[in-house]
Design an enzyme around this catalytic site. Structure first.
Site, PDB file in Angstrom:
ATOM      1  N   LYS A  39      -2.340  14.350   0.236  1.00 47.75           N
ATOM      2  CA  LYS A  39      -3.061  13.134  -0.141  1.00 47.75           C
ATOM      3  C   LYS A  39      -4.429  12.969   0.640  1.00 47.75           C
ATOM      4  O   LYS A  39      -4.867  13.532   1.730  1.00 47.75           O
ATOM      5  CB  LYS A  39      -2.236  12.089   0.451  1.00 47.75           C
ATOM      6  CG  LYS A  39      -2.836  10.546   0.162  1.00 47.75           C
ATOM      7  CD  LYS A  39      -1.682   9.695   0.734  1.00 47.75           C
ATOM      8  CE  LYS A  39      -2.241   8.072   0.394  1.00 47.75           C
ATOM      9  NZ  LYS A  39      -1.415   7.264   0.915  1.00 47.75           N
ATOM     10  N   SER A  56       3.675   2.933   1.064  1.00 52.90           N
ATOM     11  CA  SER A  56       2.595   3.717   0.186  1.00 52.90           C
ATOM     12  C   SER A  56       3.275   5.189  -0.140  1.00 52.90           C
ATOM     13  O   SER A  56       2.861   5.720  -1.110  1.00 52.90           O
ATOM     14  CB  SER A  56       1.496   4.018   0.704  1.00 52.90           C
ATOM     15  OG  SER A  56       0.686   2.859   0.522  1.00 52.90           O
ATOM     16  N   SER A  68       0.117   3.562  -2.205  1.00 54.58           N
ATOM     17  CA  SER A  68      -1.153   3.934  -2.438  1.00 54.58           C
ATOM     18  C   SER A  68      -1.193   5.724  -2.722  1.00 54.58           C
ATOM     19  O   SER A  68      -1.884   6.216  -3.065  1.00 54.58           O
ATOM     20  CB  SER A  68      -2.125   3.851  -1.028  1.00 54.58           C
ATOM     21  OG  SER A  68      -1.510   4.602  -0.012  1.00 54.58           O
TER      22      SER A  68
END
Lengths: 98, 484
Positions: B76, B175, B151
């Site tokens: 990420k 997330s 997210s």
């Protein structure tokens, strides 16, 4: 109801600038969010301690040992503008004032 | 290479036996990304050193004691990677090239894993749909008109679409778990402090956790084994022994005591999701566990408490973005204050500004007691709810999300509706507990996530139950676009 003036004050504290239309939109959205948050008022928290971290760690101490593993030139790789080993910033004195 | 029909252990055996090389695997993975990702838009940036790193791992020899040796993974984009652009999906960091690796990246590298690239996300991890990225809109692997969640939407979509076997994500209010649920994969958020946050671009420092997104339960444990552990550079990382997280995988769950909170099946949760979770409860019972209904009475206050706490911490953490030392700097500014204000106003997107505003308000003079302190007290009550249940139970189960994935554009203009989507994942972060989302079937052809929550530092029990559940079902045999 949070006022547009209060939102403008918070924007100033946040170092953010908004157009008048954006300020209206943010005022409405923050008002909605704060209305949702206001349900916390119905919870009795008398004598309840605040939690600021969840796994109850104590202060962590260690020897202060100097290490030299970051080069100045590396630290400057992401600086927008520089001169030698100095970070260059725009004039601090307002150009619109004498 | 077909990532839908393999796993980390199987690839590791082939790498050790020499029937494949890391270089082949990495080349195939990059080719797969080039083929699939234009449809999914999960990656922000590829690592142009990946192939060379794979060749170096081959040359040094696959480490037979290290299951990730030579295996491609992705990361990420709020986790810093040395010499590889790291943006947190923000214009503020569009050209930011870190000069060091996050501890988790160092650990992956030391294990011989190959980082193939950086994954899309909501800007600074603020959002539940990945629509808040400044750069691109990632699609749900199962339906490209739907959001991947957020997210960590890029991480989930990349794994679910078969581009990589494993990705790192971060979880501040759900997330990792929510996008895992939306994409039908396994998302694991470890206990707060189990994994070092050094090199994670901070959002809510008392809530943030780095974890894994994988297709299978055991693959998740394999990755967590590598990234977990105390780190002197993160004084909130826990100085506890790290077990082998695969230790209980395969063990019977006979006698395990599982709690199902009535609040997690209440108003706002899709009845078809409730049915899927009740079916899962029956499967656990059939495996010899007990599942009892319990109450976590303060659940409904988790969302308001969370948005105050997370936004307050974010407003403080994001003060560092001032346009001076790194990051975006506005042009044609008049004075120093103007540099700060204009750089922040032009560099941050709307959701980030909203959270900075809410956080600054909550911490400001006259409002601190009514908002921040009140939220922190309610956080204590939410934690005590869990503590009481864990006196008598090994795990808490429930849905991960109230609905399956929603349409792109459907909720992004309505922040409050978007926030309510996190109601079932947020309590875990407030209490700092470990939790996973694992595939639990489909509603209208979209994946449903089952959430399993354990006591602090008891990740192994989640893996045990999750593996037992996975073994009873064939959800991994279904892949986006049809059966494999």
């Amino acid at each position: 109801m949070i006022s547009k003036d209060s939102v403008a004050h918070v924007a100033e504290l946040s170092r953010l600038a908004f157009s008048d239309a954006e300020l209206d939109q943010f005022t409405n959205q923050l008002d909605d969010i704060l209305n949702m948050v206001d349900q916390l008022e119905t919870v009795d928290t008398t004598g309840v301690p605040a939690t600021t971290q969840s796994i109850h760690l104590q202060n962590v101490m260690r020897e202060d040992v100097a290490v030299n593993d970051t080069k100045t030139e590396d630290l400057f790789k992401n600086v927008p503008t520089s001169k030698g080993t100095l970070i260059q910033v725009p004039a601090i004195i307002d150009k619109e004032e004498d | 290479m077909d990532y839908f029909t393999t796993n980390i252990d199987a690839l590791h055996d082939q790498l050790v036996a020499g029937t494949i090389t890391s270089a082949d695997l990495t080349k195939d993975t990059l080719a797969k990304i080039a083929e699939i990702d234009p449809e999914i838009d999960a990656f922000l940036n590829l690592n142009d050193q990946a192939q060379a790193q794979a060749e170096a791992v081959d040359a040094a020899g696959i480490n037979k004691d290290q299951p990730l040796s030579g295996i491609p993974v992705a990361i990420k984009d709020n986790i810093v990677t040395k010499d590889l652009t790291t943006t947190a999906a923000s214009k503020m960091l569009e050209n930011f090239v870190p000069i060091y690796d996050a501890t988790v990246v160092e650990k992956l590298n030391a294990a011989g894993a190959i980082n193939v690239g950086k994954l899309n996300m909501d800007e600074f991890a603020m959002g539940s749909s990945t629509e808040n990225s400044a750069f691109k809109t990632t699609k749900n692997a199962w339906d490209h008109t739907k959001v991947p969640g957020g997210s960590s939407g890029g991480s989930a979509a990349a794994v679910a679409s078969g581009q990589v076997l494993a990705a790192l994500g971060t979880d501040t209010g759900g997330s990792i778990r929510q996008p895992a649920a939306f994409n039908g994969i396994v998302g694991f958020k470890p206990t707060y402090g189990r994994v070092s946050r050094w090199g994670l671009i901070a959002f809510g420092s008392s809530l943030d956790a780095i974890g894994t997104l994988t297709r299978s339960v055991k693959d998740s444990a394999r990755v967590l084994n590598v990234i977990a552990g105390h780190d002197e550079k993160d004084s909130t990382s826990a100085d506890f022994d790290v077990p082998d997280f695969t230790e209980k995988i395969g063990q019977s769950i006979k006698g395990m005591k599982i709690a199902l909170p009535e609040e997690y099946l209440g108003e706002g949760v899709d009845p078809q999701i409730v049915a899927a979770i009740q079916k899962a409860a029956d499967q656990f019972r059939a495996l010899g566990a007990t599942v009892d209904t319990v109450s976590l009475p303060h659940t409904k206050y988790a969302v308001p408490a969370y948005y105050i706490i997370a936004s307050s911490e974010a407003s403080s953490n994001l003060q560092r973005f001032d346009g001076i030392r790194y990051g975006f700097r506005a042009k044609d500014v008049k004075n120093l204050t103007d540099v700060y204000v204009r750089s922040r106003s032009e560099g941050f997107g709307p959701e980030v500004k909203r959270r900075i505003m809410l956080g600054t308000f909550s911490l400001s003079a006259g409002f601190y007691d009514a908002y921040f302190k009140k939220a922190a007290q309610v956080r204590t009550l939410i934690t005590e709810d869990f503590n009481k249940v864990f006196e008598n139970y090994d795990l808490v189960m429930g849905p991960t999300t109230p609905t399956t994935a929603f349409g792109i554009g459907e909720k992004v203009t309505d922040p409050l509706t978007m926030y309510m989507n996190d109601i079932l994942t947020i309590p875990v972060n407030l209490a700092g507990l470990p939790a996973a989302s694992i595939p639990a079937g489909f509603v209208d052809n979209m994946p449903v996530g089952l959430q399993l929550i354990a006591k602090h530092f008891d990740e192994s029990t989640i893996y045990q139950a999750a593996d037992a559940f996975e073994s009873q079902n064939d959800y991994l045999d279904l892949i986006p676009g049809g059966a494999r």
